[in-house]
Design a protein around this motif. Structure first.
Motif, PDB file in Angstrom:
ATOM      1  N   LEU A  52       0.858  -1.119   0.026  1.00  0.00           N
ATOM      2  CA  LEU A  52       0.000  -0.002  -0.001  1.00  0.00           C
ATOM      3  C   LEU A  52       1.022   1.184   0.043  1.00  0.00           C
ATOM      4  N   VAL A  53       0.698   2.136  -0.866  1.00  0.00           N
ATOM      5  CA  VAL A  53       1.579   3.151  -1.252  1.00  0.00           C
ATOM      6  C   VAL A  53       0.721   4.488  -1.178  1.00  0.00           C
ATOM      7  N   ARG A  54       1.324   5.607  -0.852  1.00  0.00           N
ATOM      8  CA  ARG A  54       0.495   7.154  -0.827  1.00  0.00           C
ATOM      9  C   ARG A  54       0.647   7.609  -2.337  1.00  0.00           C
ATOM     10  N   THR A  55      -0.294   7.735  -2.914  1.00  0.00           N
ATOM     11  CA  THR A  55      -0.288   8.419  -4.060  1.00  0.00           C
ATOM     12  C   THR A  55      -0.771   9.910  -4.319  1.00  0.00           C
ATOM     13  N   SER A  56      -1.627   9.924  -3.294  1.00  0.00           N
ATOM     14  CA  SER A  56      -2.436  11.433  -2.739  1.00  0.00           C
ATOM     15  C   SER A  56      -2.322  11.755  -1.608  1.00  0.00           C
ATOM     16  N   THR A  57      -2.312  13.140  -1.112  1.00  0.00           N
ATOM     17  CA  THR A  57      -2.424  13.589   0.179  1.00  0.00           C
ATOM     18  C   THR A  57      -3.525  14.434   0.299  1.00  0.00           C
ATOM     19  N   GLU A  58      -4.367  14.420  -0.621  1.00  0.00           N
ATOM     20  CA  GLU A  58      -5.498  15.327  -0.737  1.00  0.00           C
ATOM     21  C   GLU A  58      -6.639  14.373  -0.028  1.00  0.00           C
ATOM     22  N   GLY A  59      -7.749  15.107   0.427  1.00  0.00           N
ATOM     23  CA  GLY A  59      -8.726  14.388   0.924  1.00  0.00           C
ATOM     24  C   GLY A  59      -8.950  13.431   2.353  1.00  0.00           C
ATOM     25  N   LYS A  60      -9.358  12.688   2.358  1.00  0.00           N
ATOM     26  CA  LYS A  60      -9.171  11.661   3.701  1.00  0.00           C
ATOM     27  C   LYS A  60      -7.923  10.774   3.163  1.00  0.00           C
ATOM     28  N   PRO A  61      -7.374  10.407   4.275  1.00  0.00           N
ATOM     29  CA  PRO A  61      -6.211   9.539   4.121  1.00  0.00           C
ATOM     30  C   PRO A  61      -6.263   8.415   3.236  1.00  0.00           C
ATOM     31  N   GLN A  62      -7.487   7.571   3.478  1.00  0.00           N
ATOM     32  CA  GLN A  62      -7.874   6.333   2.777  1.00  0.00           C
ATOM     33  C   GLN A  62      -7.907   6.486   1.234  1.00  0.00           C
ATOM     34  N   THR A  63      -8.204   7.911   0.809  1.00  0.00           N
ATOM     35  CA  THR A  63      -8.573   7.855  -0.600  1.00  0.00           C
ATOM     36  C   THR A  63      -7.394   8.245  -1.287  1.00  0.00           C
ATOM     37  N   GLY A  64      -6.243   8.372  -0.441  1.00  0.00           N
ATOM     38  CA  GLY A  64      -5.014   8.705  -1.560  1.00  0.00           C
ATOM     39  C   GLY A  64      -3.884   7.409  -1.248  1.00  0.00           C
ATOM     40  N   ILE A  65      -4.569   6.265  -1.220  1.00  0.00           N
ATOM     41  CA  ILE A  65      -3.644   4.978  -1.186  1.00  0.00           C
ATOM     42  C   ILE A  65      -3.902   4.071  -2.358  1.00  0.00           C
ATOM     43  N   SER A  66      -2.773   3.663  -3.014  1.00  0.00           N
ATOM     44  CA  SER A  66      -2.761   2.886  -4.094  1.00  0.00           C
ATOM     45  C   SER A  66      -2.207   1.434  -3.761  1.00  0.00           C
ATOM     46  N   PHE A  67      -2.370   0.305  -4.550  1.00  0.00           N
ATOM     47  CA  PHE A  67      -2.139  -1.082  -4.472  1.00  0.00           C
ATOM     48  C   PHE A  67      -0.972  -1.349  -5.494  1.00  0.00           C
ATOM     49  N   LEU A  68       0.264  -1.663  -4.990  1.00  0.00           N
ATOM     50  CA  LEU A  68       1.362  -1.614  -6.032  1.00  0.00           C
ATOM     51  C   LEU A  68       1.945  -2.861  -5.950  1.00  0.00           C
ATOM     52  N   LEU A  69       2.248  -3.482  -6.895  1.00  0.00           N
ATOM     53  CA  LEU A  69       3.358  -4.812  -6.994  1.00  0.00           C
ATOM     54  C   LEU A  69       4.579  -4.479  -7.243  1.00  0.00           C
ATOM     55  N   ILE A  70       5.566  -4.946  -6.418  1.00  0.00           N
ATOM     56  CA  ILE A  70       6.930  -4.477  -6.459  1.00  0.00           C
ATOM     57  C   ILE A  70       7.880  -5.514  -6.376  1.00  0.00           C
ATOM     58  N   ASP A  71       8.828  -5.588  -7.594  1.00  0.00           N
ATOM     59  CA  ASP A  71       9.730  -6.531  -7.477  1.00  0.00           C
ATOM     60  C   ASP A  71      10.735  -6.514  -6.600  1.00  0.00           C
ATOM     61  N   MET A  72      10.906  -7.152  -5.464  1.00  0.00           N
ATOM     62  CA  MET A  72      12.013  -6.980  -4.431  1.00  0.00           C
ATOM     63  C   MET A  72      13.377  -7.167  -4.808  1.00  0.00           C
ATOM     64  N   LYS A  73      13.358  -7.513  -5.989  1.00  0.00           N
ATOM     65  CA  LYS A  73      15.040  -7.353  -6.548  1.00  0.00           C
ATOM     66  C   LYS A  73      15.465  -5.946  -7.412  1.00  0.00           C
ATOM     67  N   SER A  74      14.282  -5.208  -7.302  1.00  0.00           N
ATOM     68  CA  SER A  74      14.651  -3.737  -7.909  1.00  0.00           C
ATOM     69  C   SER A  74      15.488  -3.289  -6.894  1.00  0.00           C
ATOM     70  N   PRO A  75      16.684  -2.472  -7.844  1.00  0.00           N
ATOM     71  CA  PRO A  75      17.419  -1.718  -7.172  1.00  0.00           C
ATOM     72  C   PRO A  75      16.718  -0.541  -6.223  1.00  0.00           C
ATOM     73  N   GLY A  76      17.342  -0.698  -4.945  1.00  0.00           N
ATOM     74  CA  GLY A  76      16.696   0.353  -3.940  1.00  0.00           C
ATOM     75  C   GLY A  76      15.836  -0.190  -2.869  1.00  0.00           C
ATOM     76  N   VAL A  77      15.630  -1.468  -2.967  1.00  0.00           N
ATOM     77  CA  VAL A  77      14.770  -2.175  -1.956  1.00  0.00           C
ATOM     78  C   VAL A  77      15.960  -2.865  -1.159  1.00  0.00           C
ATOM     79  N   THR A  78      15.760  -2.784   0.222  1.00  0.00           N
ATOM     80  CA  THR A  78      16.774  -3.285   1.359  1.00  0.00           C
ATOM     81  C   THR A  78      15.825  -3.979   2.310  1.00  0.00           C
ATOM     82  N   VAL A  79      16.310  -4.983   2.488  1.00  0.00           N
ATOM     83  CA  VAL A  79      15.450  -5.845   3.595  1.00  0.00           C
ATOM     84  C   VAL A  79      16.346  -5.988   4.686  1.00  0.00           C
TER      85      VAL A  79
END
Ligand SMILES: Cc1cc2nc3c(=O)[nH]c(=O)nc-3n(C[C@H](O)[C@H](O)[C@H](O)COP(=O)(O)OP(=O)(O)OC[C@H]3O[C@@H](n4cnc5c(N)ncnc54)[C@H](O)[C@@H]3O)c2cc1C
Length: 393
Positions: free
Chosen positions: A172-199
């Motif tokens: 769940l990622v924030r794609t907007s800060t307008e309106g209620k917090p719930q309305t600015g959230i998006s569902f994104l699938l992310i490849d964990m091998k992508s550069p910039g991901v640290t576990v």
């Protein structure tokens, strides 16, 4: 409400039982029976065996390659797996993200992601919680900014179960800060091998690293990995959480562990203590009541009523039962349940164990581990609020 299984359902149970007994690796079953450490290979090995049979996505409709089982058949399958000491199916792929992809993903996304989940080849993780955003999930801050045909993701997730093995993570990622917090959230699938991901692993009370922190530092994610519409992720997330809470109840495992508790109590002699047997009886009544609740859900599903209304109730009772049997096991073994010997978690450990019974070996680890159950999947306090609003009215 009809709680009896039909002859067809009974013969389905026999079929599943025979297949699971014939195909479940015995070394894995041994580890599950004694709560020993399960490796990635144990978990994924069983997932792949189920995948080959077409049963890893056991809750899926035929349209997406599942067996198209009824609610009762799914329950019987879960029960037979638990009683045979199969490892729990890691739910993030087949039980959580797959139904979201089926319900809200595009046909391309369905073709791309579902086969890897159904076969057990691709390991998924769940990226919802953040520091400061657990119960108040809608306050999450991990940001995804659109830049042409991709998103740039920055932020942090936490408590990511088995994220160290993850190939992909649904976030769940924030794609907007307008309106209620719930309305600015998006569902994104992310490849964990992508550069910039640290576990980064988090060591827990039981000495294991079951959960992780996951950091995103300017991670580029193709926009085609967005599920459904931008800023509609909250709706999809809620769809998924109801699956998570039903799954967490785990009544079949409770039935298995109840028998283990009785074995320990007999081996340690405390079985002779009527007060202790009262405690076991009380737990057994709770387990049977939970099973009845699950069967009522199944019965409601058969008659077309919405069964997910009581997902929160199942989560509360199931998690309390899991904690209770781990407490009673500790009590039964008394001083032999301590100290916690980490090596005892390894299958085949032959160390000198004062209590004798192999059933006792990792009791302290199980006890510590079970503290999580009233927190994860939405804490029980928050579940009670939800039940009060949606069930009690
Ligand atoms: C072992 C484990 C595995 C997990 N795995 C994952 C995972 O894979 N992916 C993922 O995204 N998340 C995961 N989680 C996170 C989990 O969902 C959160 O821990 C949970 O939602 C609680 O959030 P929190 O930890 O931020 O606690 P907080 O929300 O800070 O809550 C702290 C305390 O306050 C209480 N509280 C908060 N709000 C209220 C309220 N409104 N009314 C009454 N009481 C309240 C809570 O019940 C709790 O006792 C996992 C957690 C654990 C422990």
């Amino acid at each position: 409400m009809d709680l009896a299984f039909t002859p067809e359902e009974q013969s389905f149970r026999e079929e599943v039982r025979a297949w699971v007994r014939a195909n479940l690796p015995q070394d894995t079953a041994h580890k599950v029976r004694h709560s020993l450490r399960l490796t990635r290979d144990d978990l994924q090995g069983w997932a792949k065996i189920l995948g080959k049979k077409g049963w890893l996505g056991y809750g899926w409709p035929r349209q997406f390659g599942g067996p198209g089982w009824s609610a009762v058949q799914k329950h019987l399958f879960e029960e037979e797996c638990a009683l045979a000491c199969a490892p729990r199916i890691v739910p993030f792929g087949p039980v959580m993200v797959a139904p979201v992809i089926m319900a809200y993903g595009s046909p391309e996304q369905q073709q791309r992601f579902l086969p890897g989940i159904a076969s057990g080849e691709v390991w998924w993780s769940q990226g919802y919680s953040e520091p400061g955003s657990g119960s108040d999930l809608a306050s999450l801050k991990t940001r995804a900014e659109r830049a042409g045909d991709k998103y740039i993701v920055n932020g942090q997730k936490t408590w990511t179960t088995l994220g160290q093995y993850g190939d992909w993570i649904f976030c769940l990622v924030r794609t907007s800060t307008e309106g209620k917090p719930q309305t600015g959230i998006s569902f994104l699938l992310i490849d964990m091998k992508s550069p910039g991901v640290t576990v980064r692993p988090i060591r827990l009370l039981d000495g294991e690293c079951e959960v992780n922190e996951v950091f995103f530092d300017n991670v580029e994610v193709p926009a085609q990995n967005l599920i459904g519409e931008e800023n509609k992720g909250w709706t999809y997330a809620k769809h998924l959480l109801s699956h998570e809470r039903t799954n967490i109840a785990d009544v079949n495992r409770a039935k298995r562990e109840l028998e283990r508790l009785k074995r320990i109590a007999r081996a340690e002699g405390i079985w002779e203590d009527t007060r202790f047997r009262d405690e076991i009886a009380r737990l057994e009544v709770d387990v049977v009541a939970l099973e009845m609740l699950v069967l009522r859900v199944l019965s409601a599903e058969k008659s077309g009523k919405n069964p997910l209304d009581i997902a929160g109730l199942l989560k509360i009772k199931g998690s309390e039962i899991q904690q209770r049997y781990s407490e009673l096991m500790m009590l039964a073994a008394g001083p032999f349940s301590l100290p916690f010997i980490e090596e005892a978690m390894e299958a085949g450990w032959q160390g000198d164990f004062p209590g004798g019974a192999v059933d006792n070996a990792p009791l302290a680890a199980t006890y510590f581990n079970m503290r999580k159950t009233t927190i994860y999947g939405g804490s029980n306090e928050v579940q009670r609020n939800i039940v009060a609003q949606t069930v009690l009215g």
